[in-house]
Design a protein around this motif. Sequence first.
Motif, PDB file in Angstrom:
ATOM      1  N   TYR A 198      85.552 -11.057 -47.615  1.00 41.39           N
ATOM      2  CA  TYR A 198      85.074 -11.817 -48.777  1.00 41.39           C
ATOM      3  C   TYR A 198      84.982 -13.261 -48.301  1.00 41.39           C
ATOM      4  CZ  TYR A 198      86.296  -7.740 -51.633  1.00 41.39           C
ATOM      5  OH  TYR A 198      86.377  -6.487 -52.181  1.00 41.39           O
ATOM      6  N   ASN A 251      99.131  -2.167 -53.476  1.00 40.27           N
ATOM      7  CA  ASN A 251      98.274  -3.168 -54.087  1.00 40.27           C
ATOM      8  C   ASN A 251      97.676  -4.107 -53.061  1.00 40.27           C
ATOM      9  OD1 ASN A 251      97.863  -3.617 -56.829  1.00 40.27           O
ATOM     10  ND2 ASN A 251     100.081  -3.739 -57.138  1.00 40.27           N
ATOM     11  N   GLY A 252      96.366  -4.266 -53.110  1.00 38.08           N
ATOM     12  CA  GLY A 252      95.745  -5.269 -52.233  1.00 38.08           C
ATOM     13  C   GLY A 252      95.546  -4.822 -50.796  1.00 38.08           C
ATOM     14  N   ALA A 253      95.797  -3.560 -50.492  1.00 39.36           N
ATOM     15  CA  ALA A 253      95.659  -3.084 -49.100  1.00 39.36           C
ATOM     16  C   ALA A 253      94.197  -3.056 -48.655  1.00 39.36           C
ATOM     17  CB  ALA A 253      96.274  -1.695 -48.967  1.00 39.36           C
ATOM     18  N   ARG A 264      83.837   0.012 -52.239  1.00 36.74           N
ATOM     19  CA  ARG A 264      82.687  -0.844 -52.597  1.00 36.74           C
ATOM     20  C   ARG A 264      81.736  -0.993 -51.420  1.00 36.74           C
ATOM     21  NH1 ARG A 264      86.513  -5.130 -54.485  1.00 36.74           N
ATOM     22  NH2 ARG A 264      87.318  -4.229 -56.408  1.00 36.74           N
ATOM     23  N   GLU A 323      87.295   1.518 -60.357  1.00 38.80           N
ATOM     24  CA  GLU A 323      88.517   1.235 -61.095  1.00 38.80           C
ATOM     25  C   GLU A 323      88.081   0.608 -62.421  1.00 38.80           C
ATOM     26  OE1 GLU A 323      92.608  -0.921 -59.608  1.00 38.80           O
ATOM     27  OE2 GLU A 323      90.757  -1.233 -58.526  1.00 38.80           O
ATOM     28  N   GLN A 342      97.082   4.639 -55.809  1.00 41.02           N
ATOM     29  CA  GLN A 342      98.427   4.100 -55.598  1.00 41.02           C
ATOM     30  C   GLN A 342      99.452   5.178 -55.884  1.00 41.02           C
ATOM     31  OE1 GLN A 342      99.799   0.325 -56.966  1.00 41.02           O
ATOM     32  NE2 GLN A 342      97.694  -0.393 -57.198  1.00 41.02           N
TER      33      GLN A 342
HETATM   34  P1  ATP Z   1      94.587  -2.366 -55.799  1.00 39.83           P
HETATM   35  O1  ATP Z   1      95.262  -1.063 -55.644  1.00 39.83           O
HETATM   36  O2  ATP Z   1      95.500  -3.440 -56.318  1.00 39.83           O
HETATM   37  O3  ATP Z   1      93.271  -2.298 -56.495  1.00 39.83           O
HETATM   38  P2  ATP Z   1      93.258  -2.392 -53.239  1.00 39.83           P
HETATM   39  O4  ATP Z   1      93.954  -1.731 -52.108  1.00 39.83           O
HETATM   40  O5  ATP Z   1      92.163  -1.661 -53.891  1.00 39.83           O
HETATM   41  O6  ATP Z   1      94.309  -2.858 -54.298  1.00 39.83           O
HETATM   42  P3  ATP Z   1      91.343  -4.492 -52.865  1.00 39.83           P
HETATM   43  O7  ATP Z   1      91.018  -4.629 -54.308  1.00 39.83           O
HETATM   44  O8  ATP Z   1      90.367  -3.854 -51.976  1.00 39.83           O
HETATM   45  O9  ATP Z   1      92.742  -3.777 -52.672  1.00 39.83           O
HETATM   46  O10 ATP Z   1      91.684  -5.937 -52.303  1.00 39.83           O
HETATM   47  C1  ATP Z   1      91.941  -6.220 -50.917  1.00 39.83           C
HETATM   48  C2  ATP Z   1      92.105  -7.724 -50.733  1.00 39.83           C
HETATM   49  O11 ATP Z   1      90.840  -8.336 -50.972  1.00 39.83           O
HETATM   50  C3  ATP Z   1      93.087  -8.357 -51.691  1.00 39.83           C
HETATM   51  O12 ATP Z   1      93.810  -9.329 -50.977  1.00 39.83           O
HETATM   52  C4  ATP Z   1      92.192  -8.996 -52.758  1.00 39.83           C
HETATM   53  O13 ATP Z   1      92.799 -10.133 -53.304  1.00 39.83           O
HETATM   54  C5  ATP Z   1      90.957  -9.350 -51.957  1.00 39.83           C
HETATM   55  N1  ATP Z   1      89.750  -9.325 -52.808  1.00 39.83           N
HETATM   56  C6  ATP Z   1      89.315  -8.283 -53.558  1.00 39.83           C
HETATM   57  N2  ATP Z   1      88.175  -8.600 -54.199  1.00 39.83           N
HETATM   58  C7  ATP Z   1      87.864  -9.859 -53.834  1.00 39.83           C
HETATM   59  C8  ATP Z   1      86.800 -10.759 -54.158  1.00 39.83           C
HETATM   60  N3  ATP Z   1      85.801 -10.396 -54.977  1.00 39.83           N
HETATM   61  N4  ATP Z   1      86.833 -11.999 -53.606  1.00 39.83           N
HETATM   62  C9  ATP Z   1      87.831 -12.359 -52.771  1.00 39.83           C
HETATM   63  N5  ATP Z   1      88.858 -11.561 -52.419  1.00 39.83           N
HETATM   64  C10 ATP Z   1      88.892 -10.346 -52.941  1.00 39.83           C
END
Ligand code: ATP
Length: 238
Positions: A14, A39-41, A48, A86, A195
């Motif tokens: 990003y 979370n956030g992995a 996407r 989600e 999760q």
């Molecule tokens: P969760 O289970 O919480 O949804 P996840 O594993 O699906 O977590 P992601 O949503 O893919 O994780 O996020 C991965 C990283 O990318 C995180 O640090 C998040 O803050 C960052 N991130 C996600 N979307 C964006 C965005 N649109 N702009 C900037 N950073 C982003």
Amino acid sequence: MVKGLVVKNLTVAYGNIEVVHGVSFEVHEGEIVTLIGANGAGKSTILRAISGMIPVKSGTITFNEQEITSLRSHKITELGLAHVPEGRGIFTRLTVLENLMVGAYRRNDKAEVNNDLERVFTLFPRLYERKKQLAGTLSGGEQQMLAVGRALMTGASLLLLDEPSMGLAPVLVESIFEVFVEIAEAGKTILLVEQNAAMALSIADRGYVLETGNITLSGTADYLANHPGVAEAYLGGK
Ligand code: ATP
């Protein structure tokens, strides 16, 4: 020919911040594969990128041997890949039936569309009972069923499911996950991001563990469910 999804060295950022660092995995036709992680992995980010909602920095994504990296998302949908995000993304002011038909709007095969509608109503009888109800008035679980039903109505052969257990009571999660097994048994392929690792591993064939943008472990669902590191981090220290 390798039917299904092959992701190789996928990197996603990003802006300047790279959040997925060269991950590789495969989902074969008819399999349920789960991507588990905290979370956030980067789980949602990977989905996407696969469905063309965000750009890929490097790496390749191949679906049924056709490279789909950087194709527009509607092209990817046409090839038979459906993403259930989600938060579900249903149209709250349309009825259940209208939401389902939105899924099919690009299809001309009327008879097949009707068959798929029947199948969705068989898988989720609750949607049939509520087909005229506004989607915004459905319960959380029913909305999740609707989101999955709409993805099936696109005629997709591969479903990307992002956290379908989110916010649902455990008994409902169990019944929806049982439907995922039925969907896979009918020949569809499922990539399930969760999760709730225990539930995901209970229905998956194989899985991958994602930690801060890297795959750190992979194997059959049984192997992962019995792996001490997975138990400790994701299954409440079983
Ligand atoms: P969760 O289970 O919480 O949804 P996840 O594993 O699906 O977590 P992601 O949503 O893919 O994780 O996020 C991965 C990283 O990318 C995180 O640090 C998040 O803050 C960052 N991130 C996600 N979307 C964006 C965005 N649109 N702009 C900037 N950073 C982003």
